[in-house]
Design a protein around this motif. Structure first.
Motif, PDB file in Angstrom:
ATOM      1  N   ASN A  14      15.054  81.244   5.640  1.00  0.00           N
ATOM      2  CA  ASN A  14      14.159  80.681   4.652  1.00  0.00           C
ATOM      3  C   ASN A  14      12.752  81.230   4.670  1.00  0.00           C
ATOM      4  N   GLY A  15      12.370  81.830   5.799  1.00  0.00           N
ATOM      5  CA  GLY A  15      11.037  82.388   5.876  1.00  0.00           C
ATOM      6  C   GLY A  15      10.756  83.326   4.716  1.00  0.00           C
ATOM      7  N   ASP A  16      11.700  84.210   4.428  1.00  0.00           N
ATOM      8  CA  ASP A  16      11.401  85.194   3.400  1.00  0.00           C
ATOM      9  C   ASP A  16      12.300  85.098   2.168  1.00  0.00           C
ATOM     10  N   SER A  17      13.278  84.258   2.192  1.00  0.00           N
ATOM     11  CA  SER A  17      14.122  84.176   1.003  1.00  0.00           C
ATOM     12  C   SER A  17      14.094  82.741   0.525  1.00  0.00           C
ATOM     13  N   GLU A  18      14.453  82.566  -0.747  1.00  0.00           N
ATOM     14  CA  GLU A  18      14.364  81.202  -1.267  1.00  0.00           C
ATOM     15  C   GLU A  18      15.711  80.495  -1.226  1.00  0.00           C
ATOM     16  N   ASP A  19      16.694  81.093  -0.523  1.00  0.00           N
ATOM     17  CA  ASP A  19      18.002  80.450  -0.467  1.00  0.00           C
ATOM     18  C   ASP A  19      18.047  79.343   0.575  1.00  0.00           C
ATOM     19  N   TYR A  20      17.894  78.145   0.114  1.00  0.00           N
ATOM     20  CA  TYR A  20      17.927  77.012   1.035  1.00  0.00           C
ATOM     21  C   TYR A  20      19.297  76.356   1.074  1.00  0.00           C
ATOM     22  N   ALA A  21      19.988  76.384  -0.063  1.00  0.00           N
ATOM     23  CA  ALA A  21      21.313  75.758  -0.107  1.00  0.00           C
ATOM     24  C   ALA A  21      22.252  76.543   0.803  1.00  0.00           C
ATOM     25  N   VAL A  22      23.149  75.829   1.448  1.00  0.00           N
ATOM     26  CA  VAL A  22      24.059  76.464   2.404  1.00  0.00           C
ATOM     27  C   VAL A  22      25.303  76.961   1.671  1.00  0.00           C
ATOM     28  N   ASP A  23      25.585  78.263   1.791  1.00  0.00           N
ATOM     29  CA  ASP A  23      26.790  78.820   1.170  1.00  0.00           C
ATOM     30  C   ASP A  23      28.009  78.431   1.980  1.00  0.00           C
ATOM     31  N   LEU A  24      28.915  77.734   1.329  1.00  0.00           N
ATOM     32  CA  LEU A  24      30.149  77.353   2.027  1.00  0.00           C
ATOM     33  C   LEU A  24      31.328  78.083   1.405  1.00  0.00           C
ATOM     34  N   ASN A  25      32.361  78.248   2.205  1.00  0.00           N
ATOM     35  CA  ASN A  25      33.611  78.750   1.639  1.00  0.00           C
ATOM     36  C   ASN A  25      34.751  77.999   2.318  1.00  0.00           C
ATOM     37  N   ALA A  26      35.969  78.326   1.912  1.00  0.00           N
ATOM     38  CA  ALA A  26      37.119  77.539   2.382  1.00  0.00           C
ATOM     39  C   ALA A  26      37.224  77.534   3.898  1.00  0.00           C
ATOM     40  N   TYR A  56      20.651  78.125 -13.285  1.00  0.00           N
ATOM     41  CA  TYR A  56      20.517  76.817 -12.631  1.00  0.00           C
ATOM     42  C   TYR A  56      20.032  76.964 -11.182  1.00  0.00           C
ATOM     43  N   LYS A  57      20.318  78.123 -10.608  1.00  0.00           N
ATOM     44  CA  LYS A  57      20.040  78.308  -9.170  1.00  0.00           C
ATOM     45  C   LYS A  57      18.599  77.946  -8.764  1.00  0.00           C
ATOM     46  N   PRO A  58      17.580  78.417  -9.495  1.00  0.00           N
ATOM     47  CA  PRO A  58      16.214  78.039  -9.062  1.00  0.00           C
ATOM     48  C   PRO A  58      15.994  76.531  -9.059  1.00  0.00           C
ATOM     49  N   HIS A  59      16.639  75.829  -9.989  1.00  0.00           N
ATOM     50  CA  HIS A  59      16.510  74.362 -10.013  1.00  0.00           C
ATOM     51  C   HIS A  59      17.126  73.766  -8.741  1.00  0.00           C
ATOM     52  N   TYR A  60      18.324  74.244  -8.452  1.00  0.00           N
ATOM     53  CA  TYR A  60      19.050  73.717  -7.289  1.00  0.00           C
ATOM     54  C   TYR A  60      18.267  74.021  -6.004  1.00  0.00           C
ATOM     55  N   GLU A  61      17.737  75.241  -5.937  1.00  0.00           N
ATOM     56  CA  GLU A  61      16.985  75.645  -4.742  1.00  0.00           C
ATOM     57  C   GLU A  61      15.712  74.815  -4.560  1.00  0.00           C
ATOM     58  N   LYS A  62      15.089  74.456  -5.662  1.00  0.00           N
ATOM     59  CA  LYS A  62      13.866  73.636  -5.588  1.00  0.00           C
ATOM     60  C   LYS A  62      14.150  72.310  -4.884  1.00  0.00           C
ATOM     61  N   VAL A  63      15.328  71.775  -5.144  1.00  0.00           N
ATOM     62  CA  VAL A  63      15.703  70.503  -4.516  1.00  0.00           C
ATOM     63  C   VAL A  63      16.172  70.759  -3.076  1.00  0.00           C
ATOM     64  N   ALA A  64      16.956  71.851  -2.903  1.00  0.00           N
ATOM     65  CA  ALA A  64      17.479  72.165  -1.559  1.00  0.00           C
ATOM     66  C   ALA A  64      16.333  72.391  -0.569  1.00  0.00           C
ATOM     67  N   ARG A  65      15.222  72.963  -1.048  1.00  0.00           N
ATOM     68  CA  ARG A  65      14.057  73.214  -0.187  1.00  0.00           C
ATOM     69  C   ARG A  65      13.573  71.932   0.498  1.00  0.00           C
ATOM     70  N   LEU A  66      13.734  70.832  -0.187  1.00  0.00           N
ATOM     71  CA  LEU A  66      13.245  69.563   0.367  1.00  0.00           C
ATOM     72  C   LEU A  66      14.088  69.086   1.540  1.00  0.00           C
ATOM     73  N   PHE A  67      15.385  69.465   1.515  1.00  0.00           N
ATOM     74  CA  PHE A  67      16.318  68.844   2.460  1.00  0.00           C
ATOM     75  C   PHE A  67      16.895  69.797   3.514  1.00  0.00           C
ATOM     76  N   ASN A  68      16.929  71.093   3.213  1.00  0.00           N
ATOM     77  CA  ASN A  68      17.609  72.022   4.126  1.00  0.00           C
ATOM     78  C   ASN A  68      16.622  72.878   4.913  1.00  0.00           C
ATOM     79  N   GLY A  69      17.044  73.299   6.090  1.00  0.00           N
ATOM     80  CA  GLY A  69      16.274  74.287   6.849  1.00  0.00           C
ATOM     81  C   GLY A  69      15.204  73.676   7.722  1.00  0.00           C
ATOM     82  N   PRO A  70      14.660  74.492   8.652  1.00  0.00           N
ATOM     83  CA  PRO A  70      13.694  73.955   9.616  1.00  0.00           C
ATOM     84  C   PRO A  70      12.393  73.495   8.982  1.00  0.00           C
ATOM     85  N   ASN A  71      12.091  73.990   7.774  1.00  0.00           N
ATOM     86  CA  ASN A  71      10.857  73.542   7.131  1.00  0.00           C
ATOM     87  C   ASN A  71      11.101  72.439   6.119  1.00  0.00           C
ATOM     88  N   ALA A  72      12.268  71.842   6.195  1.00  0.00           N
ATOM     89  CA  ALA A  72      12.595  70.801   5.221  1.00  0.00           C
ATOM     90  C   ALA A  72      11.576  69.675   5.286  1.00  0.00           C
TER      91      ALA A  72
END
Ligand SMILES: Cc1cc2nc3c(=O)[nH]c(=O)nc-3n(C[C@H](O)[C@H](O)[C@H](O)COP(=O)(O)OP(=O)(O)OC[C@H]3O[C@@H](n4cnc5c(N)ncnc54)[C@H](O)[C@@H]3O)c2cc1C
Length: 483
Positions: A14-26, A56-72
Motif C-alpha cells: 500500500n505504500g506505493d500502490s492504491e490497491d487496498y482490496a485483497v485479491d482472492l482466488n479459489a 468502479y475500482k477507484p470507488h471500491y479502493e476508496k472504501v478499502a483504504r479505510l479498512f485494509n492494510g497497516p495504515n487502515a
C-alpha cells in the motif's frame, strides 16, 4: 504463502500502490476469510475485462483504504476483497455465489463465506447482496447502516473518533487474542532490536519462554516459543556475539511468520500514541496468570516480574512493577492468588496513571484509566462501593478473570477455527501438569511442558530436534525472590 501472509503482502504494497482490496482466488478464498480478524467482509466479484468494473475500482479502493492494510483507519472491522471471475480458476467459486453480473458485491461475516454460497432464491442467509454500493459514498453508507457506524471517506489514520470503547463489552476480549500474539511478537522484536540477549539476561528469557510454551493462549505462539527454546542453547551459546544471536533468533518468529500484522484491534487507542503494545502485554500477562496451575504460581510470578524488569523498555513501568514484585513477602502457592495479585497490581497502576493522565491531559478519551473490572463487566465482583472504597468479592473477581482471560479470550479462535483442527485442539487442551521449571534444565522443562500439553505434533518435532543435544544443567535461582 500462508493466508495471513497474503493479507500482509497485499497490505504491504500500500505504500506505493492504491490497491487496498485483497485479491482472492479459489485457492486462497477460504483460508483468508477464515483467518481474518475482521468482523465483516465485503467480496466484490468482478471481471478484469469489464469496463464498468474498471471504473468502479477507484470507488471500491476508496472504501478499502479505510479498512485494509497497516495504515487502515478502521482496521479489523471489515475485510474488503475481490475475486476476478474472468480467471478460469475462479469459475466454480463465482458460480457458487450465483454471480450474474459484474461487479457484484456481497456482505457478511467472513466465516460465512468459507465454503459458502449464495442463491438469490435463498430466503435466510447471513451473506447479503449489496445492491446499493455503486459509488464509494453509497458503499460506505451501506456499510455504516449495517454496523451502526458513521465512518467517512475522509477519515484519516488514527483519527479514530468512531472507535467505540470496549470497556463494558465482555465479548470484546475475544478480539484481543490477536493483540496477545501481536504483543508477544513485538516484545521479542524489541528484545532483538535492543540487543538484549546477554549472558545475564538468558535466564529470565528462558523462563519466560518456558511459561509461554505451556500457557500462551495462542497455539502459534506456544509452538514458536518452543522452537526458540529448543534451539536456545545453539542460538546463544554463552560466548556468541550479540549480532549472531540476534540474527539466529530472528529466524525463529515467535508466533509464526504471519505475526505481527502491524496493527492492534482490542488494544487500539483513539490516538496513535495510546494503548497498543503495553495494553497487549498486560492482556498477555493476565491470560498467562489464569492458565497456570497452583504449583507453578511462584514460578509464574518470578518469571513475569523478571521479564518485565529485564525486557520492558519503559523505564518507569518496569521500575514500578518491580517494586510491587519486591513488596511481596511470601511465596505464592495458589494460581488464584497470583492471578488476583496481578489484577490488584494492574489496578494500582491504573489508579496511579488515572491521576497522572488527568493532570497532564494525556488520557485516551475513549479509554480512561479506571479501577477494573467496571460494574458493567462484573457486577457480582462488587460487594459494596462508595466514593472512598470498593469492597471486592475476590472469588467473583477470580471467576470473572478466569473466564474473561481464559475461555472468552480464545472464543474467536474457536469459532473461526483460525488454526484449523490441530490449532483448535491445541488451544482447547489447556490441561497442564504443574512444572517447577525454574529448577530443571531447559530441555527437561520443555519435555515436561510438551508432555503435559498434549502437543502431539510439536512433541514429534521436538524429539526430532533432540538427537544429539546436551542440555545446560543450570539452575536459575533468583535470589531476589528466595524467601
Ligand atoms: C507491567 C506494566 C507496567 C506498566 N507501568 C506503567 C507505569 O508505571 N507508568 C505508565 O505510564 N504506564 C505503565 N504501563 C502502561 C499502562 O499500564 C497501560 O498499559 C497503557 O497506558 C495503555 O493503557 P490501556 O488503556 O490500553 O489499558 P491497560 O492498562 O494497558 O489495560 C489493558 C486492558 O486490560 C484490562 N484491564 C485493565 N485493568 C485491569 C486489571 N486490573 N486486571 C485485569 N485486566 C485489566 C482492560 O480491558 C484494559 O483495556 C505499564 C504497562 C505494563 C504492561
Amino acid at each position: 504463502l500462508g493466508s495471513r501472509s497474503i493479507l500482509r503482502a497485499v497490505a504491504d504494497k500500500n505504500g506505493d500502490s492504491e490497491d487496498y482490496a485483497v485479491d482472492l482466488n479459489a485457492s486462497n478464498f477460504d483460508a483468508v476469510l477464515r483467518d481474518t480478524p475482521a468482523t465483516f467482509a465485503v467480496v466484490e466479484f468482478f471481471a478484469h475485462w469489464c469496463p464498468a468494473c474498471r471504473n468502479y475500482k477507484p470507488h471500491y479502493e476508496k472504501v478499502a483504504r479505510l479498512f485494509n492494510g497497516p495504515n487502515a483507519v478502521h482496521p479489523g472491522k471489515v475485510l474488503m476483497t475481490r475475486v476476478d471471475c474472468a480467471l478460469k480458476i475462479n469459475t466454480n467459486l463465482c458460480d457458487k455465489f450465483s454471480v450474474g453480473h459484474y461487479p457484484m458485491l456481497f456482505w457478511g461475516p467472513p466465516s460465512k463465506f468459507v465454503s459458502g454460497s449464495w442463491d438469490p432464491k435463498q430466503e435466510k442467509s447471513e451473506i447479503r447482496n449489496i445492491d446499493n454500493g455503486r459509488t464509494a459514498e453509497k458503499l460506505l453508507n451501506w456499510i455504516n447502516e449495517q454496523i451502526g457506524s458513521s465512518f467517512g471517506l475522509d477519515d484519516k489514520k488514527f483519527e479514530n473518533e468512531h472507535l467505540s470503547s470496549n470497556i463494558s463489552d465482555p465479548g470484546q476480549i475475544a478480539r484481543a487474542v490477536y493483540d496477545v500474539e501481536e504483543a508477544t511478537s513485538t516484545a521479542f522484536d524489541i528484545i532483538l532490536e535492543h540487543k538484549m540477549i546477554k549472558p545475564e539476561t538468558r535466564a529470565p528469557l528462558i523462563k519466560f519462554l518456558q511459561l509461554l510454551v505451556v500457557h500462551h493462549p495462542s497455539m502459534r505462539c506456544r509452538k514458536g516459543s518452543a522452537e526458540i527454546l529448543v534451539n536456545f542453547d545453539e542460538l546463544s551459546p554463552a560466548n556468541t556475539k550479540q549480532e549472531e544471536v540476534a540474527g539466529a533468533v530472528k529466524n525463529f518468529q515467535i508466533c509464526g511468520k504471519d505475526v505481527p500484522r502491524g496493527y492492534w484491534i482490542f488494544c487500539r487507542g483513539s490516538k496513535n500514541d495510546t494503548r497498543g503494545f503495553s495494553c497487549g502485554l498486560w492482556v498477555l500477562l493476565h491470560s498467562l496468570s489464569v492458565r497456570i496451575e497452583d504449583g507453578e504460581s511462584q514460578f509464574a510470578f518470578t518469571t513475569i516480574c523478571d521479564f518485565v524488569h529485564t525486557f520492558f523498555v519503559c523505564e518507569e513501568c518496569r521500575q514500578h512493577f518491580y517494586e510491587m514484585c519486591l513488596s511481596m513477602s511470601s511465596p505464592f502457592n495458589k494460581a488464584r492468588d497470583f492471578a488476583l495479585w496481578l489484577w490488584r497490581t494492574h489496578n494500582k497502576v491504573n489508579e496511579r496513571l488515572s491521576k497522572v493522565e488527568e493532570t497532564m491531559g494525556t488520557a485516551d478519551p475513549k479509554f480512561p484509566k479506571m479501577i477494573w473490572p467496571p460494574m458493567q463487566l462484573c457486577a457480582s465482583c462488587y460487594r459494596s462501593r462508595n466514593s472512598q472504597k470498593i469492597e471486592w468479592d475476590e472469588d467473583e473477581v477470580h471467576t470473572f478473570l478466569a473466564n474473561y482471560y481464559g475461555k472468552t479470550l480464545i472464543s474467536l479462535y474457536k469459532s473461526n477455527s483460525v488454526l484449523g483442527n490441530v490449532g483448535a485442539k491445541g488451544i482447547l487442551d489447556e490441561s497442564t501438569t504443574s512444572t517447577n521449571a525454574v529448577a530443571v534444565p531447559v530441555g527437561a522443562a520443555l519435555a515436561i511442558a510438551l508432555a503435559s500439553c498434549a502437543f502431539g505434533v510439536l512433541a514429534c518435532y521436538w524429539r526430532s530436534q533432540q538427537k544429539s543435544r546436551k542440555y545446560y544443567h543450570q539452575r536459575y535461582s533468583l535470589k531476589k525472590y528466595d524467601y
